[in-house]
Design an enzyme around this catalytic site. Structure first.
Site, PDB file in Angstrom:
ATOM      1  N   LYS A  60       0.853  -1.193   0.000  1.00 23.49           N
ATOM      2  CA  LYS A  60       0.000   0.000   0.000  1.00 23.49           C
ATOM      3  C   LYS A  60       0.885   1.238   0.000  1.00 23.49           C
ATOM      4  CE  LYS A  60      -2.460   1.665   3.631  1.00 23.49           C
ATOM      5  NZ  LYS A  60      -2.109   3.101   3.526  1.00 23.49           N
ATOM      6  N   ARG A  92      -5.301   6.436  -2.092  1.00 23.09           N
ATOM      7  CA  ARG A  92      -5.507   7.823  -2.477  1.00 23.09           C
ATOM      8  C   ARG A  92      -6.720   8.457  -1.810  1.00 23.09           C
ATOM      9  NH1 ARG A  92      -6.845  12.102  -3.318  1.00 23.09           N
ATOM     10  NH2 ARG A  92      -6.339  13.567  -4.993  1.00 23.09           N
ATOM     11  N   LYS A  93      -7.665   7.644  -1.366  1.00 21.38           N
ATOM     12  CA  LYS A  93      -8.886   8.145  -0.711  1.00 21.38           C
ATOM     13  C   LYS A  93      -9.518   9.284  -1.496  1.00 21.38           C
ATOM     14  CE  LYS A  93      -7.682   6.816   4.026  1.00 21.38           C
ATOM     15  NZ  LYS A  93      -6.247   6.441   3.909  1.00 21.38           N
TER      16      LYS A  93
HETATM   17  P1  BMP Z   1       0.118   2.493  10.579  1.00 22.77           P
HETATM   18  O1  BMP Z   1       0.012   0.943  10.643  1.00 22.77           O
HETATM   19  O2  BMP Z   1       1.515   2.973  10.552  1.00 22.77           O
HETATM   20  O3  BMP Z   1      -0.728   3.158  11.631  1.00 22.77           O
HETATM   21  O4  BMP Z   1      -0.455   2.930   9.144  1.00 22.77           O
HETATM   22  C1  BMP Z   1      -1.794   2.713   8.778  1.00 22.77           C
HETATM   23  C2  BMP Z   1      -2.008   3.076   7.332  1.00 22.77           C
HETATM   24  O5  BMP Z   1      -3.358   2.786   6.978  1.00 22.77           O
HETATM   25  C3  BMP Z   1      -1.782   4.552   6.979  1.00 22.77           C
HETATM   26  O6  BMP Z   1      -1.207   4.591   5.689  1.00 22.77           O
HETATM   27  C4  BMP Z   1      -3.184   5.142   6.950  1.00 22.77           C
HETATM   28  O7  BMP Z   1      -3.274   6.188   5.986  1.00 22.77           O
HETATM   29  C5  BMP Z   1      -4.046   3.972   6.552  1.00 22.77           C
HETATM   30  N1  BMP Z   1      -5.418   3.954   7.106  1.00 22.77           N
HETATM   31  C6  BMP Z   1      -5.654   3.879   8.464  1.00 22.77           C
HETATM   32  O8  BMP Z   1      -4.726   3.828   9.271  1.00 22.77           O
HETATM   33  N2  BMP Z   1      -6.959   3.836   8.918  1.00 22.77           N
HETATM   34  C7  BMP Z   1      -8.042   3.858   8.088  1.00 22.77           C
HETATM   35  O9  BMP Z   1      -9.172   3.770   8.538  1.00 22.77           O
HETATM   36  C8  BMP Z   1      -7.793   3.928   6.698  1.00 22.77           C
HETATM   37  C9  BMP Z   1      -6.490   3.965   6.234  1.00 22.77           C
HETATM   38  O10 BMP Z   1      -6.278   3.991   4.930  1.00 22.77           O
END
Ligand code: BMP
Length: 263
Positions: A60, A92-93
């Site tokens: 991702k 990209r949301k």
């Molecule tokens: P991390 O495991 O470091 O917290 O990263 C989570 C990733 O998932 C980030 O890239 C974030 O943009 C994405 N994300 C999220 O954390 N929660 C959501 O509900 C949706 C996401 O896309």
């Protein structure tokens, strides 16, 4: 007796080529792990991906956080995707009107539709956002995920909003292959992929709203399909720690899946 289909069997439930390829890849690599590579330097980005590649079904990206982005990076990303057999999901949301998102998806410096097998969108604009994105992505065999829920504290994507997002997906089965959500949602009989961020084994949150659950809670208890892990994996500073964490999350995700399909 198992009443749940395996990932490999579920490939036949989809007409969308990106969804089929993801499920086949998961089965073949025995991985329901996606790594989110949220770093700002191309060098780190590529080296993390080369390290975690063997352990993942999906990488991702947030391509817009790279401060030294150059189109040649995409060539290298595609090469790594071939080398390690993973798909690419640009997180990209999208969240605008159909005409605008079609441009954001196909043009600009990033040209996301050229290389990302899967991307995602918020449901907030209504079904026109799917019409816009599918006008670009469907002819290329791409797939779309809708954000039905978020992992963050105080998320507004709940209840009636989440339900309406499900309906939008059901009405666009050719292009919408599933959801970013925290659980498999009841009430739909068709197959959808559920990809779940907010996964960590050593931390409960980050002080900026993020909330973490374990791979077992996500895959077994909440019946999701793919765990998305970012900082829990690339947070270490050596390639060896990144590799070890990727292996650890792959094992945790896969053993929870085996437990689920044997229920
Ligand atoms: P991390 O495991 O470091 O917290 O990263 C989570 C990733 O998932 C980030 O890239 C974030 O943009 C994405 N994300 C999220 O954390 N929660 C959501 O509900 C949706 C996401 O896309």
């Amino acid at each position: 007796s198992s009443h749940l289909q395996s990932y490999g069997q579920r490939a036949q439930n989809f007409t969308n080529p990106a969804a089929k390829l993801l499920l086949e890849t998961m089965e073949r690599k025995k991985s329901n792990l996606a790594v989110s590579v949220d770093v700002t330097k191309t060098k780190d980005f590529l080296s993390i991906i080369d390290t975690v590649g063997p352990f993942v079904c999906l990488i991702k990206t947030h391509i817009d956080i790279l401060e030294d982005f150059d189109p040649s990076l995409i060539t290298q990303l595609k090469e790594l995707s071939q080398k390690h057999n993973f798909l690419i999901f640009e997180d990209r949301k999208f969240a605008d009107i159909g005409n605008t998102v079609a441009l954001q998806y196909s043009r600009g410096v990033h040209r996301i539709a050229d290389w990302a097998h899967i991307t995602n969108a918020h449901a907030v604009p209504g079904p026109g956002i799917i019409t816009g994105l599918s006008s670009v992505g469907l002819p290329l065999g791409r797939g779309l995920l809708l954000l039905a829920e978020m992992s963050t504290k105080g998320s507004l994507a709940t209840g009636a909003y989440t339900d309406a997002t499900l309906r939008m997906a059901e009405n666009n089965r050719d292009f919408v292959v599933g959801f970013v959500a925290q659980q498999r949602m009841g009430g739909h009989h068709e197959d959808f992929l559920v990809l779940t961020p907010g996964v960590g084994l050593d931390s409960k949150g980050d002080g900026m709203g993020q909330q973490y659950r374990t791979p077992r809670e996500v895959i077994l208890d909440s019946a999701c399909d793919v765990i998305i892990v970012g900082r829990g994996i690339y947070g270490g500073d050596t390639a060896e720690s990144v590799r070890a964490q990727a292996q650890r999350y792959q094992d945790a995700g896969w053993s929870s899946y085996l437990e689920r399909i044997s229920l």
